[in-house]
Design an enzyme around this catalytic site. Structure first.
Site, PDB file in Angstrom:
ATOM      1  N   CYS A   1       0.808  -1.226   0.000  1.00 24.19           N
ATOM      2  CA  CYS A   1       0.000   0.000   0.000  1.00 24.19           C
ATOM      3  C   CYS A   1       0.836   1.269   0.000  1.00 24.19           C
ATOM      4  CB  CYS A   1      -0.956   0.027   1.194  1.00 24.19           C
ATOM      5  SG  CYS A   1      -0.111  -0.014   2.781  1.00 24.19           S
TER       6      CYS A   1
ATOM      7  N   CYS B   1      -1.192  -5.042   6.760  1.00 22.85           N
ATOM      8  CA  CYS B   1      -0.949  -3.799   7.523  1.00 22.85           C
ATOM      9  C   CYS B   1      -0.294  -4.113   8.868  1.00 22.85           C
ATOM     10  CB  CYS B   1      -2.257  -3.064   7.769  1.00 22.85           C
ATOM     11  SG  CYS B   1      -3.288  -2.888   6.303  1.00 22.85           S
TER      12      CYS B   1
HETATM   13  S1  FES Z   1      -6.688   4.383   1.995  1.00 21.66           S
HETATM   14 FE1  FES Z   1      -4.587   4.584   1.678  1.00 21.66          FE
HETATM   15  S2  FES Z   1      -3.826   2.565   1.791  1.00 21.66           S
HETATM   16 FE2  FES Z   1      -5.960   2.355   2.129  1.00 21.66          FE
END
Ligand code: FES
Lengths: 122, 122
Positions: A33, A103
């Site tokens: 991301c 994440c």
């Molecule tokens: S909104 Fe930016 S990585 Fe998910």
């Protein structure tokens, strides 16, 4: 979609900030991301993590896992801190949706990078 | 990596929150990262957006673009709000790294969804 613990740590993140003259600093990026995370460790002469802070541009899941991970490593020695895996952090948060598991890796990787930075300096 | 304006809107986001009994609410998800965003619009009888709030689980780029987008649509009419594209928002923020452009789409899509929700109700 998110557990109560995830929402709590997202909305009230623990240990956000920086440590000046930290014993170890780790910065990592998330290829998936593009987000970044930095962890600061304050480690005393006995190898105990006295303080830890984090900063991230990442999403709510990155914030929540970092908040929980920093809570879990605080007061631990280096060996114990290395055992705080992203799996352990996710379990402490009652889970994360599969799409957000990547994440949670940011916190584990940043802690490892900060411990590595500390080891190199000592 | 990030412009001063992006960092400012990330660290001091404008219009975070909810509006009770909003005229229109839009919730969208980002297929690329799994993050979600919700926009609340308060639209008066003349079709002017009097207030707007957002909540997101997204990253710093999503926070910054939503903060700027809500500032740009506040006080505007519906037609003008539809013209606040993610391109306009990114320009107002002095740009975003390419890897984060998908995050900026959340704000535009959520505003459109909230305007659509308002139109359906009226
Ligand atoms: S909104 Fe930016 S990585 Fe998910």
């Amino acid at each position: 979609m998110y557990s109560e613990k995830v929402m709590d740590h997202f909305q009230h993140p623990r240990n956000v900030g920086e440590i000046e003259n930290a014993s170890g600093v780790g910065t990592v990026g998330n290829a998936k991301c593009g987000d970044i995370m930095r962890i600061y460790l304050d480690i005393d002469d006995n190898g105990i993590i006295q303080d830890v802070k984090f900063k991230t541009f990442g999403c709510g899941a990155a914030v929540a896992t970092s908040s929980m991970a920093t809570e879990l490593v605080k007061g631990k020695n280096i060996q114990q801190a290395l055992e705080v895996t992203n799996k352990a952090v996710m379990e402490a948060l009652d889970g994360l949706p599969p799409v957000k598991v990547h994440c949670s890796l940011l916190a584990e990787e940043a802690i490892h990078a900060a411990l590595w930075d500390y080891a190199e300096k000592n």
